[in-house]
Design an enzyme around this catalytic site. Structure first.
Site, PDB file in Angstrom:
ATOM      1  N   LYS A 173       0.902  -1.165   0.000  1.00 25.26           N
ATOM      2  CA  LYS A 173       0.000   0.000   0.000  1.00 25.26           C
ATOM      3  C   LYS A 173       0.936   1.209   0.000  1.00 25.26           C
ATOM      4  O   LYS A 173       1.635   1.474   0.963  1.00 25.26           O
ATOM      5  CB  LYS A 173      -0.869  -0.097   1.236  1.00 25.26           C
ATOM      6  CG  LYS A 173      -1.791   1.008   1.683  1.00 25.26           C
ATOM      7  CD  LYS A 173      -1.856   2.239   0.923  1.00 25.26           C
ATOM      8  CE  LYS A 173      -2.227   3.438   1.746  1.00 25.26           C
ATOM      9  NZ  LYS A 173      -1.497   4.612   1.245  1.00 25.26           N
ATOM     10  N   GLU A 248       7.428   0.192  12.495  1.00 24.60           N
ATOM     11  CA  GLU A 248       8.513   1.196  12.544  1.00 24.60           C
ATOM     12  C   GLU A 248       7.819   2.544  12.646  1.00 24.60           C
ATOM     13  O   GLU A 248       7.282   3.043  11.658  1.00 24.60           O
ATOM     14  CB  GLU A 248       9.359   1.136  11.265  1.00 24.60           C
ATOM     15  CG  GLU A 248       9.982  -0.224  10.958  1.00 24.60           C
ATOM     16  CD  GLU A 248      11.211  -0.516  11.804  1.00 24.60           C
ATOM     17  OE1 GLU A 248      11.696   0.395  12.496  1.00 24.60           O
ATOM     18  OE2 GLU A 248      11.660  -1.667  11.795  1.00 24.60           O
ATOM     19  N   CYS A 282      12.273   9.958  10.379  1.00 25.16           N
ATOM     20  CA  CYS A 282      11.922   9.403  11.693  1.00 25.16           C
ATOM     21  C   CYS A 282      13.068   9.604  12.675  1.00 25.16           C
ATOM     22  O   CYS A 282      12.842   9.786  13.859  1.00 25.16           O
ATOM     23  CB  CYS A 282      11.576   7.931  11.550  1.00 25.16           C
ATOM     24  SG  CYS A 282      12.818   7.004  10.654  1.00 25.16           S
ATOM     25  N   GLU A 379       6.552  14.660  18.099  1.00 26.74           N
ATOM     26  CA  GLU A 379       7.364  14.624  16.887  1.00 26.74           C
ATOM     27  C   GLU A 379       6.902  15.750  15.961  1.00 26.74           C
ATOM     28  O   GLU A 379       5.754  15.771  15.529  1.00 26.74           O
ATOM     29  CB  GLU A 379       7.151  13.269  16.201  1.00 26.74           C
ATOM     30  CG  GLU A 379       7.955  13.089  14.952  1.00 26.74           C
ATOM     31  CD  GLU A 379       7.669  11.755  14.266  1.00 26.74           C
ATOM     32  OE1 GLU A 379       6.492  11.360  14.176  1.00 26.74           O
ATOM     33  OE2 GLU A 379       8.632  11.116  13.824  1.00 26.74           O
TER      34      GLU A 379
HETATM   35  P1  NAD Z   1       1.093   7.910   8.493  1.00 28.44           P
HETATM   36  O1  NAD Z   1       1.075   7.025   9.689  1.00 28.44           O
HETATM   37  O2  NAD Z   1       0.080   8.964   8.369  1.00 28.44           O
HETATM   38  O3  NAD Z   1       0.982   7.009   7.160  1.00 28.44           O
HETATM   39  C1  NAD Z   1       1.838   5.922   6.894  1.00 28.44           C
HETATM   40  C2  NAD Z   1       1.179   5.003   5.892  1.00 28.44           C
HETATM   41  O4  NAD Z   1       0.017   4.442   6.478  1.00 28.44           O
HETATM   42  C3  NAD Z   1       0.721   5.709   4.617  1.00 28.44           C
HETATM   43  O5  NAD Z   1       0.911   4.854   3.512  1.00 28.44           O
HETATM   44  C4  NAD Z   1      -0.753   5.913   4.873  1.00 28.44           C
HETATM   45  O6  NAD Z   1      -1.497   6.031   3.692  1.00 28.44           O
HETATM   46  C5  NAD Z   1      -1.095   4.645   5.625  1.00 28.44           C
HETATM   47  N1  NAD Z   1      -2.294   4.718   6.475  1.00 28.44           N
HETATM   48  C6  NAD Z   1      -2.943   5.821   6.924  1.00 28.44           C
HETATM   49  N2  NAD Z   1      -4.001   5.453   7.677  1.00 28.44           N
HETATM   50  C7  NAD Z   1      -4.017   4.111   7.708  1.00 28.44           C
HETATM   51  C8  NAD Z   1      -4.851   3.149   8.345  1.00 28.44           C
HETATM   52  N3  NAD Z   1      -5.892   3.498   9.083  1.00 28.44           N
HETATM   53  N4  NAD Z   1      -4.576   1.841   8.166  1.00 28.44           N
HETATM   54  C9  NAD Z   1      -3.499   1.468   7.438  1.00 28.44           C
HETATM   55  N5  NAD Z   1      -2.685   2.330   6.799  1.00 28.44           N
HETATM   56  C10 NAD Z   1      -2.933   3.633   6.948  1.00 28.44           C
HETATM   57  O7  NAD Z   1       2.569   8.506   8.427  1.00 28.44           O
HETATM   58  P2  NAD Z   1       3.163   9.548   7.405  1.00 28.44           P
HETATM   59  O8  NAD Z   1       2.681  10.906   7.734  1.00 28.44           O
HETATM   60  O9  NAD Z   1       2.986   9.050   6.013  1.00 28.44           O
HETATM   61  O10 NAD Z   1       4.727   9.414   7.767  1.00 28.44           O
HETATM   62  C11 NAD Z   1       5.313  10.080   8.813  1.00 28.44           C
HETATM   63  C12 NAD Z   1       5.446   9.180  10.034  1.00 28.44           C
HETATM   64  O11 NAD Z   1       6.176   8.000   9.712  1.00 28.44           O
HETATM   65  C13 NAD Z   1       6.264   9.863  11.122  1.00 28.44           C
HETATM   66  O12 NAD Z   1       5.659   9.633  12.370  1.00 28.44           O
HETATM   67  C14 NAD Z   1       7.609   9.183  11.049  1.00 28.44           C
HETATM   68  O13 NAD Z   1       8.360   9.205  12.235  1.00 28.44           O
HETATM   69  C15 NAD Z   1       7.202   7.788  10.676  1.00 28.44           C
HETATM   70  N6  NAD Z   1       8.345   7.081  10.095  1.00 28.44           N
HETATM   71  C16 NAD Z   1       8.953   6.092  10.830  1.00 28.44           C
HETATM   72  C17 NAD Z   1      10.072   5.444  10.324  1.00 28.44           C
HETATM   73  C18 NAD Z   1      10.780   4.364  11.106  1.00 28.44           C
HETATM   74  O14 NAD Z   1      11.574   3.644  10.520  1.00 28.44           O
HETATM   75  N7  NAD Z   1      10.532   4.200  12.399  1.00 28.44           N
HETATM   76  C19 NAD Z   1      10.561   5.788   9.066  1.00 28.44           C
HETATM   77  C20 NAD Z   1       9.915   6.802   8.360  1.00 28.44           C
HETATM   78  C21 NAD Z   1       8.803   7.431   8.872  1.00 28.44           C
END
Ligand code: NAD
Length: 477
Positions: A173, A248, A282, A379
């Protein structure tokens, strides 16, 4: 205007629905593409085809799968410039950074091609004559990969590489904000003759398709990278099916600058880790604790380096940082700055929107912050960092640990004792000492506390897609 298709059931398609999502260039705010909003039928079809492909794919030798992954890696490499330009246009990072990410994605495929060939079991002596135990690893089944927009290819490649090398098939996805570059990455990969259905990739809103994917009983493994809030939902939706899950999640990364460190290196590390990709990492530095006797010196060095960063549209001009990916990111950054200023912090630099168009924001530093401020607790995921002084190391470690998150931490010191204490006592899954990057391809990367569980990178990232089988053999019937 690009009319993007998605990859469902081995075919590039607009899907069964009629709705689309739009992709915006954050440097210009122009709509540059549409992509299909997948519907239930699309997700079901993708999972069914991945499930049908699983048997043959899992029975291939790791060498056969590795050969395909190596070939895929080469195809990606050949198209790196084209993929990178798409990434810059949809995500905002400068072209050179985008190309670096695409090449890293290619490297990840090659790395897991090889790591897959090294999966070994164990033979354990039996408790009786002619009996022994074999421990073997087998692929778990169809994996669901959900990844965010900040590193649209790298974070997908960890999942693709680990899953495919392990013998799993996969339904991805893709991030709604940045589906174009990962789809071109997959398209290039699939110039290698992977069997139909081994890789599938759906586009659309996460809240709409995520649950459909997670609740599908044929999905056996869920690999999620994203925010902690969505991670909790992902876990809740995966629980009824008792799926293997790795999360993650977000972070609030502390950096400790001890007075005995190489200050120049600490300043350079702080700028790189605070503002690279506009802080949308992140493991971006959110909080810096500086020993009081070097506090002013560090701040002036950090300010000078931050102000020297060139902001620009990475698709058109040479620059160090581009726009933020989303308007929401600017709003959060501004909210955190306003909150800190109201509570007594001082802005050292930045704080403004430098251009009329595009989601640009200046790299921003706040001084004299405290843990009552949002910048030190939540964050930001933007180009903002709070700096505060400390006197003794105990205090710095306590401040570093005063968070619900536990993804990573950075320490600058020339004392082995200080380095060891920080590495031992900071509650995080990754610690970087005297360098600003807590991740490397062949070592495990994962969070503690609200930053999640499970691992990517390294052999651990492959074992997430394998399950253990114990075979007790009696050789003399
Ligand atoms: P997000 O959680 O909003 O979205 C992440 C993914 O989940 C996207 O593909 C989104 O479309 C999908 N998603 C949204 N709602 C969902 C649901 N209800 N069920 C399943 N999937 C769903 O995050 P974002 O804004 O895209 O990314 C930023 C976040 O990601 C930050 O908090 C960052 O720290 C984190 N991040 C973590 C790592 C790590 O390795 N720990 C790496 C990169 C980013």
């Amino acid at each position: 205007m690009i009319e993007q298709k998605m990859l469902i059931g081995g075919e590039w398609t607009k899907g069964a629905g009629s709705e689309t999502i739009t992709v915006i260039n954050p440097a210009t705010e122009e709509v540059i593409a549409t992509a299909p909003a997948a519907v239930e039928q699309d997700i079901e079809e993708a999972v069914n085809v991945a499930d049908a492909a699983f048997g043959d794919w899992s029975r291939l030798t790791p060498y056969a799968r590795g050969a395909l992954l190596r070939e895929a890696s080469e195809y990606v490499r050949q198209s790196a410039d084209r993929i990178a330009m798409l990434m810059t246009m949809e995500q905002g990072k400068p072209l050179a950074e985008a190309k670096g990410e695409v090449l890293k994605g290619a490297d990840i495929l090659r790395y897991y091609a090889e790591e897959g060939e090294r999966v070994c079991g164990r033979i354990i002596p039996g408790d009786k004559a002619n009996v022994e135990s074999r421990v073997i690893y087998q692929p778990i089944g169809v994996a669901a990969a959900i990844s965010p927009w900040n590193y649209p290819i790298e974070l997908l490649a960890w999942k693709l590489g680990g899953a495919l090398a392990a013998g799993c098939t996969i339904v991805c996805k893709l991030p709604s904000e940045t589906p174009l570059s990962p789809l071109m990455f997959i398209e290039c990969m699939l110039k290698a003759p992977f069997p139909r259905g081994v890789v599938n990739a759906a586009t659309g809103k996460g809240a709409a398709i995520g649950p459909l994917l997670l609740k599908n009983p044929k999905i056996k493994k869920v690999a999620f990278t994203g925010s902690t809030a969505v991670g909790r939902e992902v876990l809740a939706n995966s629980m009824p099916g008792l799926k293997k899950v790795s999360l993650e999640l977000g972070g609030s990364l502390p950096m400790i600058v001890h007075s005995d460190c190489d200050l120049e290196k600490a300043g350079a590390g702080a700028v790189r880790r605070s503002f690279r990709n506009m802080g949308q990492i992140c493991i971006a530095v959110n909080r810096i604790y500086v020993q009081r006797r070097i506090y002013e010196e560090f701040l002036s060095l950090f300010k000078a380096k931050a102000e020297a960063l060139i902001i620009g549209d990475g698709a058109k001009e040479a620059c160090d940082v581009g726009p933020m990916c989303t308007l929401k990111g600017i709003e959060t950054t501004q909210r955190h700055i306003e909150d800190a200023l109201e509570k007594g912090a001082t802005l050292v630099c930045g704080g403004s929107v430098p251009r009329k168009r595009g989601y640009f924001f200046e790299p921003s530093i706040l001084r004299d912050v405290n843990h009552g401020m949002l910048v030190m607790r939540e964050e930001t995921f933007g180009p903002l960092v709070g700096v505060m002084p400390y006197d003794e190391l105990d205090e710095a470690i306590a401040l570093a640990n005063d968070t619900d998150y536990g993804l990573a931490a950075i320490v600058y010191t020339n004392s082995l004792y200080t380095a060891k204490r920080c590495a031992d006592e900071i509650q995080a899954g990754n610690i970087a000492v005297n360098n600003p990057d807590a991740g490397v391809m062949n070592a495990p990367y994962g969070g503690w506390k609200d930053s999640g569980f499970g691992h990517e990178h390294g052999p651990e990232g492959l074992y997430e897609y394998l399950r253990i089988k114990h075979v007790k053999m009696c050789y003399k019937p």
